[in-house]
Scaffold this motif. Sequence first.
Motif, short mmCIF file in Angstrom:
data_model
loop_
_atom_site.label_atom_id
_atom_site.label_comp_id
_atom_site.label_asym_id
_atom_site.label_seq_id
_atom_site.Cartn_x
_atom_site.Cartn_y
_atom_site.Cartn_z
N TYR A 1 13.31 30.72 49.29
CA TYR A 1 12.25 29.78 48.93
C TYR A 1 12.80 28.36 48.96
N GLN A 2 12.15 27.52 49.77
CA GLN A 2 12.54 26.10 49.75
C GLN A 2 11.54 25.33 48.88
N PRO A 3 12.03 24.68 47.82
CA PRO A 3 11.13 23.94 46.93
C PRO A 3 10.33 22.88 47.69
N ALA B 1 6.76 26.26 46.82
CA ALA B 1 7.85 26.56 47.73
C ALA B 1 7.30 27.07 49.05
N GLU B 2 8.10 26.91 50.10
CA GLU B 2 7.82 27.58 51.36
C GLU B 2 8.69 28.83 51.42
N ALA B 3 8.06 29.98 51.66
CA ALA B 3 8.80 31.24 51.78
C ALA B 3 9.35 31.36 53.20
N VAL C 1 3.40 30.71 53.10
CA VAL C 1 4.08 31.57 54.07
C VAL C 1 3.69 31.14 55.48
N ASN C 2 4.60 31.36 56.42
CA ASN C 2 4.35 30.99 57.82
C ASN C 2 3.65 32.13 58.55
N ILE C 3 2.63 31.78 59.29
CA ILE C 3 1.90 32.77 60.07
C ILE C 3 2.00 32.38 61.54
N ILE D 1 -1.34 22.76 58.27
CA ILE D 1 -0.98 22.69 59.68
C ILE D 1 0.50 22.30 59.72
N ASP D 2 1.30 23.21 60.30
CA ASP D 2 2.76 23.11 60.26
C ASP D 2 3.26 22.38 61.50
N ASP D 3 4.40 21.75 61.40
CA ASP D 3 5.04 21.09 62.55
C ASP D 3 4.11 20.06 63.16
N PHE D 4 3.32 19.38 62.34
CA PHE D 4 2.34 18.44 62.90
C PHE D 4 3.02 17.38 63.75
N ASP E 1 6.36 17.18 60.72
CA ASP E 1 7.56 17.85 61.22
C ASP E 1 8.82 17.05 60.95
N ARG E 2 9.91 17.79 60.77
CA ARG E 2 11.14 17.11 60.36
C ARG E 2 11.72 16.21 61.43
N GLN E 3 11.33 16.38 62.70
CA GLN E 3 11.86 15.46 63.72
C GLN E 3 11.37 14.02 63.47
N ALA F 1 6.03 16.18 53.69
CA ALA F 1 7.02 15.78 54.70
C ALA F 1 8.14 16.81 54.69
N GLU F 2 8.54 17.27 55.87
CA GLU F 2 9.58 18.29 55.99
C GLU F 2 10.92 17.68 56.38
N GLY F 3 11.98 18.34 55.99
CA GLY F 3 13.31 17.96 56.46
C GLY F 3 13.82 16.64 55.90
N VAL F 4 13.45 16.34 54.65
CA VAL F 4 13.92 15.09 54.04
C VAL F 4 15.37 15.29 53.59
N GLU F 5 16.27 14.48 54.13
CA GLU F 5 17.70 14.64 53.86
C GLU F 5 18.30 13.44 53.14
N ARG F 6 17.67 12.25 53.27
CA ARG F 6 18.30 11.04 52.76
C ARG F 6 17.40 10.31 51.78
N GLN G 1 9.89 18.36 51.25
CA GLN G 1 10.89 19.41 51.14
C GLN G 1 12.05 19.02 52.03
N GLY G 2 13.22 19.53 51.73
CA GLY G 2 14.37 19.17 52.56
C GLY G 2 15.65 19.26 51.77
N PHE G 3 16.76 19.14 52.50
CA PHE G 3 18.07 19.32 51.89
C PHE G 3 18.36 18.29 50.80
N LEU G 4 17.66 17.14 50.82
CA LEU G 4 17.87 16.14 49.76
C LEU G 4 17.61 16.76 48.39
O1 G Z 1 9.22 25.28 61.08
P1 G Z 1 9.31 25.34 59.60
O2 G Z 1 9.06 24.02 58.99
O3 G Z 1 8.47 26.39 58.96
O4 G Z 1 10.82 25.69 59.25
C1 G Z 1 11.51 25.22 58.20
C2 G Z 1 12.95 25.17 58.66
O5 G Z 1 13.52 23.91 58.41
C3 G Z 1 13.81 26.18 57.97
O6 G Z 1 14.54 26.82 58.93
C4 G Z 1 14.71 25.37 57.08
O7 G Z 1 15.99 25.97 56.93
C5 G Z 1 14.81 24.06 57.84
N1 G Z 1 15.07 22.92 56.98
C6 G Z 1 14.56 22.75 55.74
N2 G Z 1 14.96 21.57 55.21
C7 G Z 1 15.72 20.97 56.14
C8 G Z 1 16.41 19.71 56.18
O8 G Z 1 16.38 18.90 55.26
N3 G Z 1 17.09 19.44 57.31
C9 G Z 1 17.15 20.30 58.36
N4 G Z 1 17.84 19.94 59.41
N5 G Z 1 16.49 21.49 58.36
C10 G Z 1 15.79 21.82 57.26
#
Ligand code: G
Length: 251
Positions: free
Chosen positions: A20-22, A34-36, A91-93, A153-156, A177-179, A209-214, A230-233
Amino acid sequence: AALERDIHAAVAGRHFEVHYQPIVRVDQPVIAGAEALLRWRREGELISPGVFIPMCEEMNFIQDITVLLLDAVARDVAAWRAEGQTPHVSVNISAVQFSDPSFHERLAHILAARSMPREQLGLEITETAIMSKPELAANTLRHLREQGHTVSIDDFGTGYSSLRNLQRFPLTTLKIDRQFISGLGSRETRAIVKASIAMAKGLGLSVVAEGVERPEELDFLRDCRCDFYQGFLFSPAVTAQDFLALLLRQQ
Ligand code: G
Ligand code: G
Ligand code: MN
Ligand code: NA
């Protein structure tokens, strides 16, 4: 080929775990849910869903995987509830799962059998999954909303994004999307993210917002009035037990 051989045994033996990612509020450090994320534990190694989900789809195991995932989520949600915690879980579908016209009925059936509150479960669907069969998607989304689920809607922004889709389909949430988040160093990307958030909120959607690291990425999102991140931050995906510990720590 070795992986394909092993996946039979893995499904039968339920060698999968859910992490689970918070998902955290941007305005204050409070966990909203959380995202499962599924993981396959194979010979001590964790294999990513990016690898095994497409295999399961090809080999017609995707229904089994969905049941397995929801079983685990329902069990974890019940354990958290016993500790007074009721986080929202999404959950992702995949497109293949979503293209089954009886998806919403199967889902309702599985959740009822496990006494899982439907309001606590959200579905994350990609734009590609919606756009491959737009009419079927609209119908399924309507049912899912009637059943009380949130729908993200994921990966927008990564697919054939059409802003019109946001208006046309009964969605509740947009996930950036985290990009785009990792690209916030660029002025153009900042403009895209800022406009996407404003537009989504104007349409009544909440934004994650996904993939927030900083820290500076979070600061920017706060300026844009983004709702959640959500993200590693904050945290990577963790076990159900560790997620509970994070919830309990904030009280
Ligand atoms: O595509 P989707 O968003 O459902 O996938 C989430 C993916 O993103 C998971 O694989 C997860 O491990 C990854 N992820 C989550 N947080 C971060 C982050 O902060 N940085 C990076 N690079 N990847 C992350
Ligand atoms: O956590 P990780 O970076 O390994 O996730 C990789 C990708 O797998 C992400 O895009 C995520 O959306 C997807 N994924 C994770 N769990 C599931 C699942 O249970 N079902 C489906 N269909 N996709 C999943
Ligand atoms: Mn997702
Ligand atoms: Na995503």
